[in-house]
Design an enzyme around this catalytic site. Structure first.
Site, short mmCIF file in Angstrom:
data_model
loop_
_atom_site.label_atom_id
_atom_site.label_comp_id
_atom_site.label_asym_id
_atom_site.label_seq_id
_atom_site.Cartn_x
_atom_site.Cartn_y
_atom_site.Cartn_z
N LYS A 69 0.82 -1.21 0.00
CA LYS A 69 0.00 0.00 0.00
C LYS A 69 0.86 1.27 0.00
O LYS A 69 0.58 2.23 0.69
CB LYS A 69 -0.94 -0.01 1.21
N CYS A 70 1.89 1.25 -0.80
CA CYS A 70 2.87 2.34 -0.85
C CYS A 70 2.85 2.98 -2.24
O CYS A 70 2.53 2.31 -3.23
CB CYS A 70 4.26 1.75 -0.55
N GLY A 71 3.21 4.23 -2.31
CA GLY A 71 3.33 4.88 -3.60
C GLY A 71 4.39 4.23 -4.49
O GLY A 71 4.36 4.38 -5.71
N LEU A 72 5.31 3.49 -3.88
CA LEU A 72 6.36 2.80 -4.63
C LEU A 72 6.00 1.36 -4.99
O LEU A 72 6.78 0.68 -5.66
CB LEU A 72 7.67 2.83 -3.83
N THR A 73 4.82 0.91 -4.57
CA THR A 73 4.39 -0.47 -4.82
C THR A 73 4.49 -0.86 -6.30
O THR A 73 4.84 -2.02 -6.60
CB THR A 73 2.98 -0.71 -4.27
#
Length: 191
Positions: free
Chosen positions: A63-67
């Site tokens: 659930k990360c912007g970098l996922t």
């Protein structure tokens, strides 16, 4: 006199084990790979079996912007696995609580959204008081002085060379397909 007897007994007990190791031709495992972990299915993984490969450890989160880096990691796996690259995803929930799921939920997320086929470990702690031994080694000044320092966020990348030594570290925003990352992997795969 007692001290001498204890040493003699210890030497006698240890000698057969050392002889067995020499007979088997066991190579010394580099410290970065001298850990036992659990995979995403809860099975034991001896990282020592990766000795001789080029290994990228990446702390991951769903659930990360970098996922979306999962996609590029899978592309690296697809391109270089046959040459000896092993990507190891290490789920962790230390940064913004962005990996709250169970191992089963993480596995399903990775398969359903990114068709992940590279190695995924069970969720661990990569920073702080309960840090797992692998990440303690990777981030400690005593054991990895060249690339030490706490993990800053999800998707930090450590590359371990064929010799089992940490050869590079890339910060989270550096994408897996970045020229520096690819050049590092390709150079090490040629060794």
């Amino acid at each position: 006199m007692r001290f001498v007897r204890v040493i003699a007994v210890l030497a006698f007990v240890a000698a057969p084990a050392l002889a067995d190791d020499k007979e088997k031709g066991d190579k010394k495992v580099a410290p970065a790979l001298n850990f036992k972990m659990k995979d995403i299915d809860g099975k034991d993984v001896e990282l020592s079996k990766l000795q001789g490969k080029v290994v990228m450890f990446v702390n991951v989160a769903s659930k990360c912007g970098l996922t979306p880096q999962y996609e590029a990691l899978q592309q690296l796996h697809d391109k270089y696995a046959k040459d000896g690259l092993v990507i190891v995803g290490v789920p962790a929930n230390e940064f913004g609580k962005q990996e709250p799921g169970t191992d089963a939920e993480i596995k399903a997320f990775c398969a359903d959204n990114y068709s992940v086929k590279f190695t995924m470990l069970s969720k661990v702690v990569v920073k702080g008081k309960d840090i797992c031994p692998l990440y303690d080694f990777l981030t400690s000044k005593e054991t990895n002085p060249k690339f030490a320092g706490p993990i800053k966020w999800n998707f930090e990348k450590f590359i371990v060379g064929r010799n089992g030594e940490v050869i590079a570290r890339f910060e989270p925003p550096v994408k897996p397909q970045d020229t520096k990352v690819v050049e590092t992997i390709e150079a090490e795969l040629k060794k």
